[in-house]
Design a protein around this motif. Structure first.
Motif, PDB file in Angstrom:
ATOM      1  N   ALA A 119       0.835  -1.204   0.000  1.00 55.35           N
ATOM      2  CA  ALA A 119       0.000   0.000   0.000  1.00 55.35           C
ATOM      3  C   ALA A 119       0.868   1.252   0.000  1.00 55.35           C
ATOM      4  N   ARG A 120       1.951   1.255   0.799  1.00 59.14           N
ATOM      5  CA  ARG A 120       2.873   2.391   0.816  1.00 59.14           C
ATOM      6  C   ARG A 120       3.510   2.604  -0.549  1.00 59.14           C
ATOM      7  N   GLU A 121       3.899   1.494  -1.198  1.00 58.57           N
ATOM      8  CA  GLU A 121       4.507   1.594  -2.528  1.00 58.57           C
ATOM      9  C   GLU A 121       3.517   2.161  -3.537  1.00 58.57           C
ATOM     10  N   ARG A 122       2.252   1.719  -3.474  1.00 63.20           N
ATOM     11  CA  ARG A 122       1.236   2.256  -4.381  1.00 63.20           C
ATOM     12  C   ARG A 122       0.999   3.743  -4.130  1.00 63.20           C
ATOM     13  N   LEU A 123       0.962   4.147  -2.866  1.00 58.68           N
ATOM     14  CA  LEU A 123       0.804   5.569  -2.543  1.00 58.68           C
ATOM     15  C   LEU A 123       1.984   6.384  -3.060  1.00 58.68           C
ATOM     16  N   SER A 124       3.179   5.849  -2.905  1.00 59.00           N
ATOM     17  CA  SER A 124       4.374   6.536  -3.387  1.00 59.00           C
ATOM     18  C   SER A 124       4.348   6.665  -4.905  1.00 59.00           C
ATOM     19  N   GLN A 125       3.962   5.599  -5.590  1.00 58.99           N
ATOM     20  CA  GLN A 125       3.861   5.639  -7.049  1.00 58.99           C
ATOM     21  C   GLN A 125       2.809   6.652  -7.487  1.00 58.99           C
ATOM     22  N   ALA A 126       1.676   6.681  -6.800  1.00 59.76           N
ATOM     23  CA  ALA A 126       0.618   7.637  -7.132  1.00 59.76           C
ATOM     24  C   ALA A 126       1.109   9.070  -6.924  1.00 59.76           C
ATOM     25  N   ALA A 127       1.840   9.308  -5.850  1.00 59.22           N
ATOM     26  CA  ALA A 127       2.378  10.644  -5.589  1.00 59.22           C
ATOM     27  C   ALA A 127       3.369  11.043  -6.676  1.00 59.22           C
ATOM     28  N   ASN A 128       4.208  10.089  -7.099  1.00 53.88           N
ATOM     29  CA  ASN A 128       5.162  10.379  -8.177  1.00 53.88           C
ATOM     30  C   ASN A 128       4.441  10.692  -9.476  1.00 53.88           C
TER      31      ASN A 128
END
Length: 167
Positions: A119-128
């Motif tokens: 979930a953290r990785e998906r949030l980080s990707q979305a932010a990028n």
């Protein structure tokens, strides 16, 4: 609350051998107790091979740092190999004999936290992606202002092989 996914292991610090562990640990890694004992001899050094060797080294370093600083507990967040790949675990390790100068055993209580890491990785990707979109939007606005700033009767330019040519 269902606690059947809570793993508990007792580790001998000198050689990182599991002296005791519950069935939840076996379910998490995908090996039966008999398979784990036969294949890896309860030895974490035999189990954490290849790319996972660094995870074991991190655990050993965290253990040594906790002992050196006199802490009785420390947090554990690391990847653990499984029969099907790997999972992320999160929990706490406590020295069972912390009254001694150098503890000989620790007990770790942990669970699979892969869903949190993913979930953290998906949030980080979305932010990028959001940052990239904002940057493109900003560039688009600058280009639009540049185009809008060209006087109407200036004439057209043609691009021929990357070089502007007058018509």
């Amino acid at each position: 609350r269902d606690m059947s996914d809570i793993c508990i292991v007792k580790i001998r610090i000198a050689d990182f051998v599991l002296e005791e562990y519950n069935d939840a640990m076996c379910r998490m890694i995908g090996y039966t107790r008999h398979e784990y004992e036969q294949l890896f001899h309860n030895n974490m050094r035999e189990y954490f091979t290849g790319v996972y060797r660094a995870e074991l080294e991190m655990l050993k370093n965290a253990t040594a740092a906790a002992i050196q600083s006199g802490r009785a507990t420390f947090t554990v967040n690391m990847r653990v190999p499984t029969r099907q790949g790997a999972v992320w675990i999160g929990g706490v390790a406590s020295f069972t004999d912390s009254g001694h100068k150098a503890p000989t055993h620790m007990v770790a209580v942990y669970r699979d936290i892969s869903y949190r890491i993913e979930a953290r990785e998906r949030l980080s990707q979305a932010a990028n992606e959001k940052k990239k979109a904002a940057k493109l939007e900003n560039q688009n606005k600058k280009l639009r202002r540049l185009i809008d700033g060209v006087p109407a009767g200036l004439g057209a330019l043609y691009i021929v092989r990357g070089v502007p040519a007058k018509k």
